[in-house]
Motif scaffolding. Structure first.
Motif, PDB file in Angstrom:
ATOM      1  N   SER A   1       1.006  -1.047   0.089  1.00 43.87           N
ATOM      2  CA  SER A   1       0.425  -0.207   0.410  1.00 43.87           C
ATOM      3  C   SER A   1       0.911   1.144  -0.241  1.00 43.87           C
ATOM      4  CB  SER A   1      -0.268  -0.340   1.098  1.00 43.87           C
ATOM      5  OG  SER A   1      -1.715  -1.148   1.152  1.00 43.87           O
ATOM      6  N   ALA A   2      -0.113   2.802  -0.733  1.00 42.51           N
ATOM      7  CA  ALA A   2       1.022   3.456  -0.522  1.00 42.51           C
ATOM      8  C   ALA A   2      -0.101   4.769  -0.074  1.00 42.51           C
ATOM      9  CB  ALA A   2       0.884   3.936  -1.321  1.00 42.51           C
ATOM     10  N   ILE A   3       0.163   5.517   1.127  1.00 40.49           N
ATOM     11  CA  ILE A   3      -0.942   5.984   1.909  1.00 40.49           C
ATOM     12  C   ILE A   3      -0.027   7.265   1.453  1.00 40.49           C
ATOM     13  CG2 ILE A   3      -1.925   4.950   2.479  1.00 40.49           C
ATOM     14  CD1 ILE A   3      -0.679   5.628   4.833  1.00 40.49           C
ATOM     15  N   PHE A   4      -0.917   8.528   1.470  1.00 37.93           N
ATOM     16  CA  PHE A   4      -0.538  10.067   1.467  1.00 37.93           C
ATOM     17  C   PHE A   4      -1.114   9.879   2.930  1.00 37.93           C
ATOM     18  CE2 PHE A   4      -1.661  15.195   1.935  1.00 37.93           C
ATOM     19  CZ  PHE A   4      -0.383  15.097   1.032  1.00 37.93           C
ATOM     20  N   GLU A   5      -0.218  10.880   3.564  1.00 35.93           N
ATOM     21  CA  GLU A   5      -0.055  11.304   5.246  1.00 35.93           C
ATOM     22  C   GLU A   5       0.627  12.226   5.696  1.00 35.93           C
ATOM     23  OE1 GLU A   5       2.272   9.271   9.157  1.00 35.93           O
ATOM     24  OE2 GLU A   5       2.205   7.958   7.121  1.00 35.93           O
ATOM     25  N   VAL A   6      -1.083  13.198   6.167  1.00 34.00           N
ATOM     26  CA  VAL A   6      -0.464  14.114   7.138  1.00 34.00           C
ATOM     27  C   VAL A   6      -0.432  14.247   8.048  1.00 34.00           C
ATOM     28  CG1 VAL A   6      -1.223  17.141   6.878  1.00 34.00           C
ATOM     29  CG2 VAL A   6      -1.377  15.339   4.260  1.00 34.00           C
ATOM     30  N   LYS A   7       0.292  15.110   8.846  1.00 35.37           N
ATOM     31  CA  LYS A   7      -0.047  15.564  10.097  1.00 35.37           C
ATOM     32  C   LYS A   7       0.257  17.010  11.092  1.00 35.37           C
ATOM     33  CE  LYS A   7       3.238  11.834  11.649  1.00 35.37           C
ATOM     34  NZ  LYS A   7       3.423  10.395  11.607  1.00 35.37           N
ATOM     35  N   ASP A   8       0.241  17.578  11.644  1.00 29.73           N
ATOM     36  CA  ASP A   8       0.964  18.862  12.034  1.00 29.73           C
ATOM     37  C   ASP A   8       2.337  18.713  12.622  1.00 29.73           C
ATOM     38  OD1 ASP A   8      -1.737  19.768  11.347  1.00 29.73           O
ATOM     39  OD2 ASP A   8      -1.653  20.328  13.686  1.00 29.73           O
ATOM     40  N   GLY A   9       3.358  19.764  12.272  1.00 27.94           N
ATOM     41  CA  GLY A   9       4.223  19.000  12.530  1.00 27.94           C
ATOM     42  C   GLY A   9       4.949  20.468  14.030  1.00 27.94           C
ATOM     43  N   PRO A  10       6.272  20.043  14.387  1.00 30.29           N
ATOM     44  CA  PRO A  10       7.228  19.604  13.688  1.00 30.29           C
ATOM     45  C   PRO A  10       7.578  17.900  13.922  1.00 30.29           C
ATOM     46  CG  PRO A  10       7.727  20.473  15.859  1.00 30.29           C
ATOM     47  CD  PRO A  10       6.312  20.892  15.332  1.00 30.29           C
ATOM     48  N   TYR A  11       7.806  17.340  13.621  1.00 30.27           N
ATOM     49  CA  TYR A  11       7.909  16.014  13.960  1.00 30.27           C
ATOM     50  C   TYR A  11       8.901  15.714  15.502  1.00 30.27           C
ATOM     51  CZ  TYR A  11      10.434  11.459  13.742  1.00 30.27           C
ATOM     52  OH  TYR A  11      10.528   9.964  14.673  1.00 30.27           O
ATOM     53  N   THR A  12       7.784  14.795  15.884  1.00 31.03           N
ATOM     54  CA  THR A  12       8.114  14.848  17.703  1.00 31.03           C
ATOM     55  C   THR A  12       7.925  13.009  17.700  1.00 31.03           C
ATOM     56  OG1 THR A  12       5.838  14.384  18.204  1.00 31.03           O
ATOM     57  CG2 THR A  12       6.790  16.713  18.509  1.00 31.03           C
ATOM     58  N   PRO A  13       9.075  12.015  17.628  1.00 30.29           N
ATOM     59  CA  PRO A  13       9.426  11.131  18.038  1.00 30.29           C
ATOM     60  C   PRO A  13       8.108  10.266  19.150  1.00 30.29           C
ATOM     61  CG  PRO A  13      11.689  12.209  18.339  1.00 30.29           C
ATOM     62  CD  PRO A  13      10.111  12.672  17.978  1.00 30.29           C
ATOM     63  N   LEU A  14       7.825   9.208  18.727  1.00 29.26           N
ATOM     64  CA  LEU A  14       6.908   8.518  20.083  1.00 29.26           C
ATOM     65  C   LEU A  14       7.552   7.871  21.498  1.00 29.26           C
ATOM     66  CD1 LEU A  14       5.239   6.205  17.272  1.00 29.26           C
ATOM     67  CD2 LEU A  14       4.417   8.141  18.234  1.00 29.26           C
ATOM     68  N   GLU A  15       7.052   9.093  22.126  1.00 30.34           N
ATOM     69  CA  GLU A  15       7.269   8.653  23.517  1.00 30.34           C
ATOM     70  C   GLU A  15       6.961   7.622  23.961  1.00 30.34           C
ATOM     71  OE1 GLU A  15       9.452  10.509  25.127  1.00 30.34           O
ATOM     72  OE2 GLU A  15       9.527  11.860  23.601  1.00 30.34           O
ATOM     73  N   PRO A  16       7.644   6.280  24.935  1.00 32.10           N
ATOM     74  CA  PRO A  16       7.590   5.065  25.094  1.00 32.10           C
ATOM     75  C   PRO A  16       6.170   4.876  25.477  1.00 32.10           C
ATOM     76  CG  PRO A  16       9.567   5.794  26.123  1.00 32.10           C
ATOM     77  CD  PRO A  16       8.525   7.275  25.834  1.00 32.10           C
TER      78      PRO A  16
END
Length: 129
Positions: free
Chosen positions: A109-124
């Protein structure tokens, strides 16, 4: 730049070579961009923990393939399942900020993905798995 089969095919080749069985093609200029826009190619078997983004909603629009987007409650129980399959007219899903979710890739699959930035890595504390 045009988003076409050639671009999706090239990203798919890179996903196939990745141990994670997925690959991003970023359309934003930097990880600090206010909008994180990307093509995400996901292959069956890609490991993706149940997670949430506390600070932003997330939108997926499927360009090719077939996958399930699954919502969970705080205890890890499934609450909703959305089949993204353009052949059935199911093109995308809006994931509210803070919503636990995961994916099950049925076919490449290929998706177009959008979310607000800035990028933040997932925390535990943002992963259930």
């Amino acid at each position: 730049m045009i988003i076409d089969n050639q671009l999706l095919d090239n990203v798919t080749v890179r996903a196939e070579a990745s141990p994670r069985l997925r690959m991003n093609f970023n359309l934003h200029d930097s990880l600090d961009a206010k909008a994180q826009r990307l093509i995400n190619v996901l292959l069956p078997g890609t490991p993706l923990p149940i997670h949430r983004h506390r600070h932003t909603a997330e939108t997926y629009v499927i360009l090719r393939g077939k996958m399930l987007v699954v919502f969970y409650n705080d205890l890890g129980a499934q609450t909703e399942r959305y089949l993204l399959d353009p052949s059935q007219g199911n093109y995308g899903v809006q994931i509210p900020a803070g919503q636990w979710h995961g994916i099950e890739v049925i076919e490449p699959s290929a998706i177009f993905e959008v979310k607000d930035g800035p990028y933040t890595p997932l925390e535990p504390e943002d992963m259930l798995d």
